[in-house]
Design a protein around this motif. Sequence first.
Motif, short mmCIF file in Angstrom:
data_model
loop_
_atom_site.label_atom_id
_atom_site.label_comp_id
_atom_site.label_asym_id
_atom_site.label_seq_id
_atom_site.Cartn_x
_atom_site.Cartn_y
_atom_site.Cartn_z
N ALA A 1 41.30 28.25 41.27
CA ALA A 1 42.16 27.19 40.72
C ALA A 1 41.80 26.88 39.28
CB ALA A 1 42.04 25.93 41.58
N ALA A 2 40.49 26.83 38.97
CA ALA A 2 40.06 26.55 37.61
C ALA A 2 40.46 27.67 36.66
CB ALA A 2 38.55 26.34 37.57
N ALA A 3 40.35 28.92 37.12
CA ALA A 3 40.76 30.05 36.28
C ALA A 3 42.26 29.99 35.98
CB ALA A 3 40.40 31.37 36.98
N ARG A 4 43.04 29.66 37.00
CA ARG A 4 44.48 29.58 36.79
C ARG A 4 44.85 28.42 35.87
NH1 ARG A 4 49.11 29.76 41.54
NH2 ARG A 4 50.92 29.75 40.14
N ALA A 5 44.16 27.28 36.05
CA ALA A 5 44.47 26.10 35.23
C ALA A 5 44.12 26.31 33.76
CB ALA A 5 43.73 24.89 35.77
N THR A 6 43.13 27.16 33.49
CA THR A 6 42.71 27.40 32.11
C THR A 6 43.29 28.70 31.55
OG1 THR A 6 40.66 28.40 32.98
CG2 THR A 6 40.57 26.09 32.31
N GLY A 7 44.27 29.27 32.23
CA GLY A 7 44.96 30.44 31.71
C GLY A 7 44.18 31.74 31.80
N GLN A 8 43.26 31.84 32.75
CA GLN A 8 42.48 33.05 32.91
C GLN A 8 42.97 33.84 34.13
OE1 GLN A 8 38.07 32.44 31.76
NE2 GLN A 8 38.70 30.43 32.52
N SER A 9 42.50 35.07 34.24
CA SER A 9 42.98 35.95 35.30
C SER A 9 42.35 35.61 36.63
CB SER A 9 42.67 37.41 34.95
OG SER A 9 41.27 37.64 34.99
N ALA A 10 42.99 36.11 37.69
CA ALA A 10 42.44 35.92 39.03
C ALA A 10 41.09 36.61 39.17
CB ALA A 10 43.42 36.47 40.06
N ALA A 11 40.88 37.70 38.45
CA ALA A 11 39.60 38.41 38.52
C ALA A 11 38.45 37.54 38.04
CB ALA A 11 39.67 39.69 37.70
N VAL A 12 38.68 36.74 37.00
CA VAL A 12 37.64 35.84 36.48
C VAL A 12 37.28 34.80 37.55
CG1 VAL A 12 37.12 34.08 34.75
CG2 VAL A 12 38.28 36.19 34.08
N SER B 1 39.39 54.00 36.11
CA SER B 1 38.19 54.24 36.92
C SER B 1 38.05 53.22 38.03
CB SER B 1 36.94 54.23 36.04
OG SER B 1 36.79 52.98 35.38
N SER B 2 38.35 51.93 37.75
CA SER B 2 38.18 50.89 38.76
C SER B 2 39.21 51.01 39.86
CB SER B 2 38.27 49.50 38.12
OG SER B 2 37.17 49.29 37.27
N ALA B 3 40.35 51.64 39.57
CA ALA B 3 41.35 51.83 40.61
C ALA B 3 40.86 52.81 41.66
CB ALA B 3 42.66 52.35 40.00
N ARG B 4 39.83 53.59 41.31
CA ARG B 4 39.30 54.58 42.25
C ARG B 4 38.04 54.10 42.95
NH1 ARG B 4 40.40 57.86 37.72
NH2 ARG B 4 38.17 58.00 37.24
N ALA C 1 27.32 38.56 41.64
CA ALA C 1 28.16 38.80 40.47
C ALA C 1 28.13 40.27 40.07
CB ALA C 1 27.71 37.92 39.31
N LEU C 2 26.94 40.87 40.10
CA LEU C 2 26.81 42.28 39.76
C LEU C 2 27.56 43.16 40.76
CD1 LEU C 2 23.03 42.16 38.85
CD2 LEU C 2 24.84 42.86 37.28
N ALA C 3 27.45 42.82 42.05
CA ALA C 3 28.16 43.60 43.06
C ALA C 3 29.68 43.46 42.92
CB ALA C 3 27.72 43.17 44.46
N LEU C 4 30.14 42.23 42.70
CA LEU C 4 31.58 42.00 42.55
C LEU C 4 32.13 42.67 41.30
CD1 LEU C 4 31.71 38.26 43.65
CD2 LEU C 4 32.91 40.14 44.76
N TYR C 5 31.35 42.63 40.23
CA TYR C 5 31.80 43.27 38.98
C TYR C 5 32.01 44.76 39.18
CZ TYR C 5 31.95 44.12 33.92
OH TYR C 5 32.32 44.46 32.64
N GLY C 6 31.21 45.35 40.10
CA GLY C 6 31.37 46.77 40.37
C GLY C 6 32.70 47.12 40.99
N VAL C 7 33.29 46.22 41.79
CA VAL C 7 34.59 46.52 42.40
C VAL C 7 35.75 45.91 41.62
CG1 VAL C 7 33.62 46.78 44.70
CG2 VAL C 7 34.44 44.54 43.98
N ILE C 8 35.49 44.84 40.87
CA ILE C 8 36.56 44.26 40.04
C ILE C 8 36.86 45.17 38.86
CG2 ILE C 8 37.17 42.33 38.53
CD1 ILE C 8 35.59 40.52 40.43
N GLY C 9 35.81 45.64 38.19
CA GLY C 9 35.98 46.62 37.13
C GLY C 9 36.08 46.04 35.74
#
Length: 361
Positions: free
Chosen positions: A135-146, A273-276, A162-170
């Motif tokens: 909700a905070a990301a959307r309210a401040t105009g940031q992406s869902a990934a953030v 690359s992240s799509a794979r 965060a490190l693990a999630l960053y690996g799949v978010i890309g």
Amino acid sequence: MKRAGRPDFDAYAGDLFGEMVLADASATPAPPKPWSRFVPGLAICAIASVAAAWFAQNYGVPIILAGLLLGLALNFASGDPRTHDGLDFASRHGLRVGIVLLGFQVTAMQVVAMGIIPFAGLALVMGASLLAALAAARATGQSAAVGLLAGGATAICGASAALALYGVIGRERIEQAQFTLTLVILAAASAIALTTYPALTQMLGFTDAQAGFLVGASIHDVAQAIGAGFAVSDAAGAQATVVKLTRVALLAPLVTLAALWIARVQPLAAGSSSARVPLLPGFILAFLALVGVNSLIALPPALAGHALTLSKTLLLLAVTATAMRTRTDLLLELGWRAVMPVLAATIASLGVALAFARWAI
């Protein structure tokens, strides 16, 4: 149109990191790169990590926060191309092996022993963290990934998640500067929680069970959550340990759901690359395998202790190398909006954990 003495451009293709390589199988393969190319980057990353550990030991600075800040201060070193291979190796492989080794700290019995009511409360706290960050990301105009990165890291175990999630978010969805800033805010919030939450539980008159649930469910970093519990009492520390390690055990399902959800709401081009990235990356599967082994076989306590030390060391190297590869000018350009998802998730997790501990534990 051909240039004299050169093959067609079509004979080249981009590899995973965007470099140009020969696609013609009949062409002479490039000679293997020497292992020594990793030395400059690994050496400077190791020196910075040792300095961070010294600050943590002598001045009480959270070690991950110290590594991040020293890495940012030394990011000028990454301007030398000779450091790139070593820093990239530390940030990529250090995080994977470090997360795998966390599997030695968790067993299925610990999760079952927590009980259905605390587990339900933990699920509420984690859900509130994720929803507040999105909700905070959307309210401040940031992406869902953030929002997913901030909420998931807050819900599970801070920098490791965060490190693990960053690996799949890309990297295509989140800039490295945004990722580094998220790590800094996570570490700072966890440090503040370590010093304030135990006093808060005493002011509210919480029992050991209530205090242990509160700090275990709402403090990001594993060591600081457990340390905050034992700062209240031994019984509260034991409860905080079970609750916090249950959160760590939920890392694998969260990463799986995150990969599935982000691919749907923020899809990437088919060739990226992240799509794979597989739904369950190999290091998460290895983490689950270690949890299974640890649940079925009584491993020596010393092994778990050494594995935890090595895991912390590798994760420290990973976050330090990530910070060194981040441009500080981009951090400054992000502004206050980039901080809001982590702050929203932290406040939401504390509020829900307080309410649940007060009325249900």
